[in-house]
Design an enzyme around this catalytic site. Structure first.
Site, PDB file in Angstrom:
ATOM      1  N   TYR A 121     -21.549 -17.729  -8.592  1.00 32.33           N
ATOM      2  CA  TYR A 121     -22.071 -17.251  -9.870  1.00 32.33           C
ATOM      3  C   TYR A 121     -23.208 -18.163 -10.328  1.00 32.33           C
ATOM      4  O   TYR A 121     -23.030 -19.068 -11.150  1.00 32.33           O
ATOM      5  CB  TYR A 121     -20.964 -17.198 -10.925  1.00 32.33           C
ATOM      6  CG  TYR A 121     -19.825 -16.263 -10.585  1.00 32.33           C
ATOM      7  CD1 TYR A 121     -19.958 -15.258  -9.628  1.00 32.33           C
ATOM      8  CD2 TYR A 121     -18.594 -16.373 -11.235  1.00 32.33           C
ATOM      9  CE1 TYR A 121     -18.915 -14.407  -9.318  1.00 32.33           C
ATOM     10  CE2 TYR A 121     -17.539 -15.523 -10.932  1.00 32.33           C
ATOM     11  CZ  TYR A 121     -17.709 -14.541  -9.972  1.00 32.33           C
ATOM     12  OH  TYR A 121     -16.659 -13.701  -9.668  1.00 32.33           O
ATOM     13  N   PRO A 270     -12.583  -5.069 -15.322  1.00 37.28           N
ATOM     14  CA  PRO A 270     -11.621  -4.067 -15.789  1.00 37.28           C
ATOM     15  C   PRO A 270     -12.236  -3.034 -16.737  1.00 37.28           C
ATOM     16  O   PRO A 270     -11.624  -1.997 -16.988  1.00 37.28           O
ATOM     17  CB  PRO A 270     -10.550  -4.911 -16.500  1.00 37.28           C
ATOM     18  CG  PRO A 270     -11.279  -6.138 -16.941  1.00 37.28           C
ATOM     19  CD  PRO A 270     -12.261  -6.418 -15.848  1.00 37.28           C
TER      20      PRO A 270
END
Length: 395
Positions: A121, A270
């Site tokens: 990241y 999600p």
């Protein structure tokens, strides 16, 4: 006339003052219970319980814990974690460092104990940021990171993966240093490496666990066969894969094998990279320098326009229950299985509060079926990844 207006104004001010005092009094009385139980993992790290400050009941918090894994691989964490990637990577404009640190620490005070990052990241940047945010809080939380992508001089080689024992150890040491911790709560293989047998990966992880550098391990986007092979060598604590209303492939074989073997499941994205929250439309502009959504087929204007029908269903379902589309999506995941711990990310306090409130929402079996049937009737337009990224996901 003026006296009459003044009288009405005073009455309104008195009414507001009364309501304000009532709310404050309620907050003072309704104090949330503190976490009194110590997880086995916490004891292994520091041998003591760190009890957060009492949290007023009116504030959004995650108050329950869930256990990922079974037996020696069991790992008790907050029922909802925090995905850290978007704080400064792949999600357009980011707040400044101080704002990100404040948000992470606010999440800790709201009961979150699992924070998820990765070497890739921003190549160490996200880990370093999270290390700063967790400084002074590491005895209260766990952080998970990932290995497996191949980098040369800090640049990812997107066509290859590297889960060789030497690279796993190198990434582990870097992550420990970047995060300022002695032990990683979870260490995931980010993507499978066709050149390194999964048994070799698992054996290396077993050694790192013995050395005290990691507590538990997991794998991302792997199939049931790989999970079985890895679990035999070193029991897995969690599988992390994309899972939400618009991507339910894991229900076919991955979730069943997790349930069979006693492995936890951590859904990433999600909310489908923010889409299911209802704040993205076909006119949304993604930062071309720091947002991978602009490259994803599912986030092209035509796909967004057609997929909005799914958000409309979530909105209609939630409106009659006083909850938002994002809360519907998160609560649905948490109601699916008790071993599921989603890790939504955000850069905003308001969204953190919205997400955390979803952890206390219960749906009946009838409501779950109603939701799933309504959404299953709508075809999802666009692939979730481009061809190269999709090729790295095991089927």
């Amino acid at each position: 006339m003026k006296k009459e207006q003044d009288s009405i104004s005073n009455m309104e001010m008195s009414r507001r003052g009364f309501l304000k005092r009532t709310v404050l009094a309620g907050a003072a009385i309704c104090i949330a219970p503190t976490f009194e139980k110590v997880t086995a993992a916490e004891k292994a790290i520091n041998g003591k319980s760190v009890v957060p400050a009492k949290i007023p009941a009116i504030l959004a918090t995650v108050r329950e814990t869930r256990t990922l894994g079974d037996g020696n691989a069991a790992f008790t964490v907050s029922a909802m974690g925090f995905g850290c990637m978007g704080l400064n990577h792949h999600r357009s404009q980011s707040p400044d460092e101080k704002a990100c640190i404040r948000l992470v620490r606010e999440a800790i005070e709201r009961g979150v104990t699992l924070f998820d990052t990765a070497e890739s990241y921003g190549y160490h940047k996200n880990e370093i940021l999270i290390g700063k945010a967790l400084n002074g809080y590491t005895s209260r939380v766990f952080v998970s990171s990932k290995f497996g992508h191949k980098f040369v001089n800090g640049v990812q080689v997107k066509t290859e993966e590297d889960s060789s024992p030497a690279n796993i150890r190198r990434v582990c040491e870097n992550s420990l240093r970047n995060l300022g911790v002695e032990t990683l709560g979870l260490f995931y293989q980010h993507r499978s490496d066709p050149n390194t047998p999964v048994e070799v990966v698992a054996e290396t992880i077993k050694e790192l666990i013995k050395e005290g550098k990691i507590l538990h391990w997991g794998m991302c986007e792997v199939n049931a066969d790989t999970i079985r092979r890895a679990h035999i060598v070193c029991p897995l604590t969690a599988i992390q894969s994309e899972y939400h209303f618009m991507h339910r492939t894991v229900e076919e074989s991955v979730l069943p094998v997790c349930e069979e073997l006693g492995i936890g499941f951590v859904p990433y994205s999600p909310l489908n990279r923010g889409f299911l929250g209802g704040m993205i439309n076909e006119y949304t502009m993604f930062d071309p320098t720091n947002d991978n959504r602009q490259t994803l087929p599912r986030f092209q204007p035509n796909a967004i326009r057609q997929n909005m029908r799914i958000v409309e269903i979530l909105n209609a379902f939630g409106r009659t229950r006083g909850i938002t589309p994002a809360q519907v999506a998160l609560a649905w995941l948490m109601n699916k299985k008790p071993y599921i711990v989603p890790i939504p990310g955000t850069t905003k306090l308001s969204h953190l509060e919205e997400n955390l409130r979803a952890s206390g929402i219960l749906f009946t079996p009838e409501e779950m079926k109603e939701l799933e049937n309504a959404i299953a009737a709508i075809p999802v337009v666009g692939s979730r990844y481009d061809a190269l990224q999709e090729s790295k996901v095991q089927k």
